[in-house]
Structures are given as structure tokens and as C-alpha cells.
Design an enzyme around this catalytic site. Structure first.
Site, PDB file in Angstrom:
ATOM      1  N   LYS A   1       0.841  -1.202   0.000  1.00  0.00           N
ATOM      2  CA  LYS A   1       0.000   0.000   0.000  1.00  0.00           C
ATOM      3  C   LYS A   1       0.880   1.258   0.000  1.00  0.00           C
ATOM      4  O   LYS A   1       2.084   1.171   0.285  1.00  0.00           O
ATOM      5  CB  LYS A   1      -0.910  -0.010   1.232  1.00  0.00           C
ATOM      6  CG  LYS A   1      -0.150  -0.005   2.564  1.00  0.00           C
ATOM      7  CD  LYS A   1      -1.082  -0.252   3.744  1.00  0.00           C
ATOM      8  CE  LYS A   1      -0.309  -0.299   5.055  1.00  0.00           C
ATOM      9  NZ  LYS A   1      -1.172  -0.714   6.176  1.00  0.00           N
TER      10      LYS A   1
ATOM     11  N   ARG B   1      -9.737  -0.547  16.105  1.00  0.00           N
ATOM     12  CA  ARG B   1      -9.697   0.171  14.838  1.00  0.00           C
ATOM     13  C   ARG B   1     -10.727  -0.517  13.951  1.00  0.00           C
ATOM     14  O   ARG B   1     -11.911  -0.367  14.199  1.00  0.00           O
ATOM     15  CB  ARG B   1      -8.275   0.171  14.258  1.00  0.00           C
ATOM     16  CG  ARG B   1      -8.064   1.220  13.183  1.00  0.00           C
ATOM     17  CD  ARG B   1      -6.628   1.294  12.701  1.00  0.00           C
ATOM     18  NE  ARG B   1      -6.148   0.067  12.057  1.00  0.00           N
ATOM     19  CZ  ARG B   1      -4.958  -0.061  11.483  1.00  0.00           C
ATOM     20  NH1 ARG B   1      -4.103   0.958  11.483  1.00  0.00           N
ATOM     21  NH2 ARG B   1      -4.598  -1.187  10.910  1.00  0.00           N
TER      22      ARG B   1
ATOM     23  N   TYR C   1      15.129  29.776   9.222  1.00  0.00           N
ATOM     24  CA  TYR C   1      13.889  30.416   9.673  1.00  0.00           C
ATOM     25  C   TYR C   1      13.798  30.426  11.194  1.00  0.00           C
ATOM     26  O   TYR C   1      14.064  29.423  11.852  1.00  0.00           O
ATOM     27  CB  TYR C   1      12.675  29.675   9.118  1.00  0.00           C
ATOM     28  CG  TYR C   1      12.427  29.922   7.653  1.00  0.00           C
ATOM     29  CD1 TYR C   1      12.184  31.209   7.178  1.00  0.00           C
ATOM     30  CD2 TYR C   1      12.425  28.872   6.748  1.00  0.00           C
ATOM     31  CE1 TYR C   1      11.947  31.434   5.826  1.00  0.00           C
ATOM     32  CE2 TYR C   1      12.187  29.089   5.396  1.00  0.00           C
ATOM     33  CZ  TYR C   1      11.952  30.376   4.949  1.00  0.00           C
ATOM     34  OH  TYR C   1      11.716  30.596   3.608  1.00  0.00           O
TER      35      TYR C   1
ATOM     36  N   MET D   1      11.464  24.422   3.178  1.00  0.00           N
ATOM     37  CA  MET D   1      10.705  23.654   2.190  1.00  0.00           C
ATOM     38  C   MET D   1      11.634  22.930   1.222  1.00  0.00           C
ATOM     39  O   MET D   1      11.395  21.785   0.850  1.00  0.00           O
ATOM     40  CB  MET D   1       9.763  24.581   1.422  1.00  0.00           C
ATOM     41  CG  MET D   1       8.791  23.837   0.525  1.00  0.00           C
ATOM     42  SD  MET D   1       7.692  24.914  -0.412  1.00  0.00           S
ATOM     43  CE  MET D   1       6.618  25.540   0.859  1.00  0.00           C
TER      44      MET D   1
HETATM   45  C1  LIG Z   1      -0.299  -1.707   6.845  1.00  0.00           C
HETATM   46  C2  LIG Z   1      -0.831  -2.946   7.441  1.00  0.00           C
HETATM   47  C3  LIG Z   1       0.032  -4.035   7.685  1.00  0.00           C
HETATM   48  C4  LIG Z   1       1.529  -3.959   7.530  1.00  0.00           C
HETATM   49  O1  LIG Z   1       2.081  -3.588   8.757  1.00  0.00           O
HETATM   50  P1  LIG Z   1       3.656  -3.436   8.949  1.00  0.00           P
HETATM   51  O2  LIG Z   1       3.803  -2.991  10.341  1.00  0.00           O
HETATM   52  O3  LIG Z   1       4.100  -2.409   7.960  1.00  0.00           O
HETATM   53  O4  LIG Z   1       4.246  -4.780   8.681  1.00  0.00           O
HETATM   54  C5  LIG Z   1      -0.528  -5.209   8.136  1.00  0.00           C
HETATM   55  N1  LIG Z   1      -1.869  -5.308   8.366  1.00  0.00           N
HETATM   56  C6  LIG Z   1      -2.709  -4.284   8.159  1.00  0.00           C
HETATM   57  C7  LIG Z   1      -4.160  -4.465   8.440  1.00  0.00           C
HETATM   58  C8  LIG Z   1      -2.223  -3.068   7.695  1.00  0.00           C
HETATM   59  O5  LIG Z   1      -3.067  -2.045   7.516  1.00  0.00           O
END
Ligand SMILES: *Cc1c(COP(=O)(O)O)cnc(C)c1O
Length: 358
Positions: free
Chosen positions: A37, A132, A255, A302
Site C-alpha cells: 500500500k 480500529r 527560519y 521547504m
Molecule cells: C499496513 C498494514 C500491515 C503492515 O504492517 P507493517 O507494520 O508495515 O508490517 C498489516 N496489516 C494491516 C491491516 C495493515 O493495515
């Protein structure tokens, strides 16, 4: 003489990516889901997918990501970690054979209302204490019955997620592990562990482990780098010195003038800033130049940042400065900034030139 250039670049080491997957296949003997992702955590989706042939499945967060992976990988299992949001996404998922996570009742309703004639695999997400995504585990049997009654559902698997896999001894992890033991007894295939859980030996060989951050060579565990687990950093971020100067004692840098020179000193200006993805923080990080670690001074701008060159008097305009990579672990940079390492590669912007090498 070589032409001058700003030269802000991220080198992506593909052999290290493949190496890291091999390493996880040794650490976890069951199937491995590689999480790609967010543009493979900022490393580039296509590069990642094309160098992870040994994976058992891919996982992504959004439909766009899933379709991009499908275009690169016609046959692998692809899991949508948040599932689908509407009927259109469900039909795309069936058409492109994407697995969907189911974590809310509306997603079961979408499955029931679908007129699709083909089927797909679903992952029933159970919330074992992270609060979650996921259903209350007490409803599991009833949810499975509902899913089995939905025509598009082919195979059901179970999924849950740790809140603190980086801390195996904390009470929350212990509680989640108790729920997980029950979940495993239901007779379904399941997926529980992320990188932290695998590195902490919380995974078992039956499960589909989900590896994200570790794949890119980065450890999520406090005080431990990827190299402690035989992982190699896939991204090296560097930029060039675009100016050097000597400033007088009492002069202020950047800055807000937050840094004041204690004595006359040499400083360098590096061509990278928060618009490239090197974060602005209140905390001081370091960079590597000529093999020496030197501090960032003052505020990150930046497009630029300033470094202390007192220890590197021979540094000249055009010299390369490493922001993270071999010799300067990204985990250390993140810790110095009081950030989690995930945010650093994910934050790299398209202004940075990517160089993909073996
Ligand atoms: C992003 C994600 C992972 C990967 O987690 P890492 O800590 O990067 O290995 C696994 N499971 C879910 C549900 C995620 O959203």
C-alpha cells in the site's frame, strides 16, 4: 566536468527487496502477504511488485492500488485491507479477483445485494482489542453464517491486527493473543501478524503473515534496526550540498533563527527540504557526509536544510549528503526526529528522482 544538478535522489535497491522477502520467508514459515500500500511505502509500487515474485499475496489499502497491482500481477492474490465502500468497488473486486476484507455490516449488505454471478474470497476482520477495524469476536459465528449465505462469497478467512506488536509483553498484546488463540481454533485460515509480530515471534507457521515495513528493510521495533534481523535498507535518500559558507560566532541559521553559532563555523546548505519529504520537526537529526555524521542545524526549510560542517572542512558544493541508508539507519533518523520510521519513506514526494538499481 559533469553538469551541476540539484541531485536529490532516492536509490531503490531491488536485490535488497527480494533479499528481505527471503528473510521473512525464513522467519515466518507460513504464507507471506507482502503489503505494498501507499506506493509500496513510498518505494514505488511497480518496482516492488516486480521484485516480489516469491510472495504468496499482495495487500493494499485502496481500489486504485489494487487495480495497479492487478495490472502488474495477473495471478497473485490481492487483498483490499479496508474492503470495498460501494457496489461498484465490489463488482470491480469480483471482476479482477481481489480478496476483500469485511469489517462492517454495510459490506455484508453489499455482498447480499450484488447481482454478480462470479465469486470472491473474503477476510472477516475481527477486532481483538486494537479498536480500529473489525467486528466484535463474540459475533463471529453469526457473521460467518451471514457471509456463507451471501452468493458472491467463495472462501472465508479470518483476520485481526495487533495494536502493539512491537511490545509482546504489554497487557494489550497478551489480551489480543488470548483472543487470537480462540480465533485459530475455529478451523479457518487466518492472518494476524504484521512485521512487528513476526520479528517478535508472535506468528505461527499456519498463518498468512502480513509483512509491510520489514520488507523495505525497516524495523518497527524500538532500538532495533532492520540489520539486527538480517534485513537490508531498500531506500537510500541523498541530496547534494548546494552551498557552503563560513558564519561568524553569534550568527543565526535558518527560519526563526533557532540555531546560533557558538563560534565562527563552516556550514553547508543541502538541496532537500520538507517538500521533498525530509520532515520539519522540532528535533535534531543527522546526515552523513564524507563518511562523517554531522548535525542538521536550524529549521528544515521547504527546499533546503543546513548542516554543521565543522568536522568536515573539505566538504564542497556538489558533494553528496546521505539522509538515510547504509551507515545512517532510517530507524535512527526517525528516532532523532521523534517520528515512527514508517512516515519517512511514505513522505517522499515526486520531486525526488528515483533510481532503481539491482
Ligand atoms: C499496513 C498494514 C500491515 C503492515 O504492517 P507493517 O507494520 O508495515 O508490517 C498489516 N496489516 C494491516 C491491516 C495493515 O493495515
Amino acid at each position: 566536468m559533469a553538469q551541476r544538478e540539484r541531485g536529490t535522489e532516492a536509490v531503490i535497491h531491488t536485490a535488497r527487496l527480494s533479499h528481505n522477502l527471503k528473510q521473512f520467508k525464513q522467519l515466518h514459515q507460513g504464507p507471506v502477504i507482502t503489503v505494498v500500500k501507499a506506493d509500496a511505502y513510498g518505494h514505488g509500487l511497480a518496482v516492488a511488485v516486480n521484485h516480489l515474485h516469491e510472495t504468496d499475496a499482495f495487500a493494499v489499502a485502496t481500489m486504485d492500488e489494487a487495480l495497479a497491482v492487478r495490472a502488474l500481477s495477473p495471478d497473485k492474490r490481492i487483498i483490499l485491507l479496508e474492503g470495498v465502500f460501494n457496489q461498484h468497488e465490489l463488482s470491480l473486486s469480483i471482476q479482477h479477483q481481489l480478496d476483500v476484507v469485511v469489517h462492517q455490516h454495510y459490506q455484508i449488505a453489499l455482498l447480499n445485494q450484488s447481482s454478480a454471478t462470479e465469486q470472491l474470497d473474503v477476510w472477516l476482520k475481527l477486532d481483538t482489542g486494537m479498536n480500529r477495524l473489525g467486528f466484535d469476536p463474540v459475533d463471529t459465528e453469526q457473521l460467518i453464517t451471514q457471509l456463507n449465505a451471501a452468493k458472491p462469497v467463495r472462501q472465508i478467512r479470518l483476520m485481526s491486527h495487533f495494536a502493539s506488536s512491537d511490545d509482546p509483553s504489554c497487557p494489550q498484546t497478551q489480551t489480543q493473543q488470548t483472543s487470537n488463540e480462540w480465533l485459530k481454533s475455529l478451523g479457518y485460515e487466518y492472518s494476524l501478524s504484521n512485521t512487528g509480530a513476526i520479528l517478535n515471534n508472535l506468528s505461527d507457521r499456519q498463518e498468512w503473515a502480513r509483512v509491510g515495513i520489514g520488507l523495505y528493510g525497516i524495523s518497527p521495533l524500538p532500538n532495533q534496526s532492520g540489520s539486527d534481523f538480517g534485513l537490508q535498507p531498500v531506500m537510500e535518500l541523498s541530496a547534494k550540498l548546494i552551498a557552503t559558507k563560513t558564519i561568524a560566532a553569534g550568527a543565526r541559521v535558518g527560519y526563526g533563527g533557532t540555531y546560533e553559532a557558538a563560534s565562527d563555523m563552516k556550514i553547508g546548505i543541502v538541496g532537500i527540504g520538507y517538500a521533498d519529504g525530509y520532515p520539519w520537526t522540532q528535533h535534531q537529526s543527522q546526515v552523513l557526509i564524507h563518511g562523517t555524521l554531522v548535525p542538521v542545524i536550524g529549521r528544515v526549510s521547504m527546499d533546503m536544510l543546513a548542516i554543521n560542517l565543522q568536522e568536515v572542512p573539505t566538504a564542497r558544493t556538489g558533494d553528496r549528503v546521505l539522509l538515510w541508508g547504509n551507515g545512517l539507519p532510517i530507524e535512527q533518523v526517525a528516532a532523532d526526529m521523534r517520528l515512527i520510521p514508517y512516515t519517512l519513506p511514505c513522505g517522499i514526494t515526486k520531486r525526488v528522482n528515483f533510481h532503481v538499481i539491482q
